[in-house]
Scaffold this motif. Structure first.
Motif, PDB file in Angstrom:
ATOM      1  N   THR A  47       1.232  -0.806   0.416  1.00  0.00           N
ATOM      2  CA  THR A  47       0.268   0.136  -0.041  1.00  0.00           C
ATOM      3  C   THR A  47       0.776   1.389  -0.181  1.00  0.00           C
ATOM      4  OG1 THR A  47      -1.341  -1.305   1.271  1.00  0.00           O
ATOM      5  CG2 THR A  47      -1.599   1.196   1.052  1.00  0.00           C
ATOM      6  N   GLU A  75      -5.194  -5.282  -2.184  1.00  0.00           N
ATOM      7  CA  GLU A  75      -6.050  -6.681  -1.350  1.00  0.00           C
ATOM      8  C   GLU A  75      -6.233  -6.914  -2.456  1.00  0.00           C
ATOM      9  OE1 GLU A  75      -5.222  -3.255   0.165  1.00  0.00           O
ATOM     10  OE2 GLU A  75      -4.917  -3.448   2.025  1.00  0.00           O
ATOM     11  N   ARG A 151      -6.127   4.413   5.968  1.00  0.00           N
ATOM     12  CA  ARG A 151      -5.406   2.609   6.300  1.00  0.00           C
ATOM     13  C   ARG A 151      -5.048   1.487   7.903  1.00  0.00           C
ATOM     14  NH1 ARG A 151      -0.429   4.409   3.856  1.00  0.00           N
ATOM     15  NH2 ARG A 151      -0.491   1.909   4.225  1.00  0.00           N
TER      16      ARG A 151
HETATM   17  N1  ASP Z   1      -3.027  -2.423   2.902  1.00  0.00           N
HETATM   18  C1  ASP Z   1      -4.292  -1.213   3.828  1.00  0.00           C
HETATM   19  C2  ASP Z   1      -2.898  -0.086   4.704  1.00  0.00           C
HETATM   20  O1  ASP Z   1      -1.551  -0.520   4.713  1.00  0.00           O
HETATM   21  C3  ASP Z   1      -4.902  -1.914   4.955  1.00  0.00           C
HETATM   22  C4  ASP Z   1      -4.412  -2.635   5.978  1.00  0.00           C
HETATM   23  O2  ASP Z   1      -3.545  -3.463   5.589  1.00  0.00           O
HETATM   24  O3  ASP Z   1      -5.380  -2.869   6.829  1.00  0.00           O
HETATM   25  O4  ASP Z   1      -3.160   0.307   5.319  1.00  0.00           O
END
Ligand code: ASP
Ligand code: ADP
Ligand code: MG
Length: 412
Positions: A47, A75, A151
């Protein structure tokens, strides 16, 4: 037969071997006779890389709709990979994006709120005996646009689905084996809690413990759904986040947290009369900026100072707005500081013990750490200090309140 929702964070699905390991765990739960929904995050770092890509384009903030289309792709990869890994081990699994699994949200891109979950497709897959693999962090708005939940939002996806499906438990698998009395990566003496109440966890999450996204705890509390935070690399019991009456320990302080994501703004020389607070804070809230702590000094000679904290990411915008408001109010000056840390202690037991605040302030004074702002609630005390002292403060407070023999206040 129980219905179990499991959530695996980025590190737990960080490479193909780890994804295979997750597949084995999921299958073990399924083969033990449970229905299983697995919610996954993007692979660790993914992300952040997507966010970086958008930043590399330069220019103004990216369009919020397109930003969500981009950051939700992480995701989508992991749900497909995990489903494939489950297939290779001879079990049936189906992946679902947020939209496909009925995760309906509002249109507030990058911090969307869940409005409803239509679980019909998930139920069908579970009833057919398959494992449902769902993408965390993402949903769909009423116009069909992809949205994301902020996040760390996969925790919230998992808990919300568990509540909607009336699951028996929601297990959050992460890279630590439970909720600790402080971030175990910063405080080496941090201790794992056997259980912690929803309210304590809410405070800890909102004050900087990123092990659970705050909204996930709000859902769990509202529906009375226990969350089990545990490691995806070990099989030990983790920490139960549960109702207060089910918490065995009643510690004075269950958690010491730090938050480096805030900034402080001070508006000096404001005329002290009714309406000034709303003149200052209305334009900030109209701009969607959330204010956290607010302190107004005692007025002297008819003027006062107002100090408040805002998310660091919105600091520049908040200073501009405060400057404009200060001009209109005839305030003398606006000062800002984004090198601050908010350090907090949290614990249900605080309510029954006098002198906790004094102990906190004395501990910081002994380390020559100056306190800039203070705020309290029934089960927490927060202070703002200079950022460079954050770790020192955290360790000193942890030693005072949590480590050996520190559970009770020392006799006065
Ligand atoms: N991939 C997203 C993030 O890094 C959501 C998560 O990991 O919960 O914020
Ligand atoms: P995931 O990718 O599994 O969602 P996160 O990185 O979001 O994992 O959350 C887990 C991290 O939370 C841990 O690695 C730890 O450094 C941090 N953390 C902060 N405070 C605490 C705490 N009180 N107890 C446990 N972990 C904490
Ligand atoms: Mg997380």
């Amino acid at each position: 037969m129980a219905l179990v929702v499991q959530k695996y964070g980025g590190t737990s699905v960080g490479d193909p071997d780890r994804i295979r390991n997750v597949a084995k765990r999921v299958i073990a739960t399924h083969d033990a006779g449970n229905q299983v929904v697995v919610c996954v995050s993007a692979m660790s770092g993914e992300t952040n890389q997507l966010v970086d890509l958008a930043e590399q384009l330069g220019g103004e903030r990216p369009d919020p709709r397109e930003y969500d289309v981009l950051v939700s792709t992480g995701e989508q990869k992991t749900i497909a990979l995990l489903s494939m890994a489950i297939h290779q081990l001879g079990r049936d699994a189906k992946s679902f994006t947020g939209s496909q699994m009925g995760m309906q949200t509002d249109s507030d891109h990058s911090k969307a709120r869940i409005v409803d979950i239509d679980c019909s497709r998930l139920r069908k897959v579970l009833d057919e005996g398959a494992i449902a693999v769902i993408a965390g962090f993402q949903g769909v708005d009423p116009e069909g646009n992809i949205t994301t939940l902020g996040r760390g939002g996969s925790d919230t996806s998992a808990v919300a689905v568990a509540c909607a499906l009336e699951a028996d438990v929601c297990e959050i698998y992460t890279d630590v084996d439970g909720v600790y009395t402080a971030d175990p990566r910063v405080v080496s003496g941090a201790k794992k809690l056997g259980s912690v109440s929803f309210d304590e966890m809410l405070e800890m999450a909102s004050l900087g413990a990123k092990v659970l996204q705050i909204r996930s705890v709000k859902f769990a509390k509202r529906y009375g759904l226990p969350i089990h935070v545990r490691s995806s690399f070990k099989s030990d019991e983790g920490t139960w986040v549960t109702r207060e009456e089910d918490v065995m320990e009643r510690l004075v302080v269950s958690g010491v947290t730090h938050n480096l994501n805030e900034a402080k703004i001070r508006v000096k020389g404001v005329e002290d009369h009714p309406g000034i607070a709303s003149k200052l804070f209305k334009p900030l809230s109209d701009a969607g900026i959330q204010i956290d702590m607010i302190v107004q000094n005692l007025s002297s000679e008819g003027t006062t100072d107002m100090t408040f904290t805002v998310p660091r990411a919105e600091y520049k915008k908040a200073v501009e707005i405060a400057n404009a408001a200060a001009g209109e109010m005839g305030a003398s000056e606006v000062e800002g500081d984004d090198a601050i840390a908010k350090i907090s202690i949290v614990g249900l037991g605080m309510q029954d013990h006098a002198g906790v605040a004094t102990r906190m302030f004395t501990t910081l004074a002994n380390e020559s750490i100056n306190i800039q702002l203070i705020s309290t609630s029934e089960i927490k005390i927060s202070v703002v200090i200079e950022e460079k002292y954050a770790e020192l403060a955290l360790r000193a407070l942890h030693a005072e309140f949590v480590e050996d023999g520190a559970a009770e206040p020392s006799p006065e």
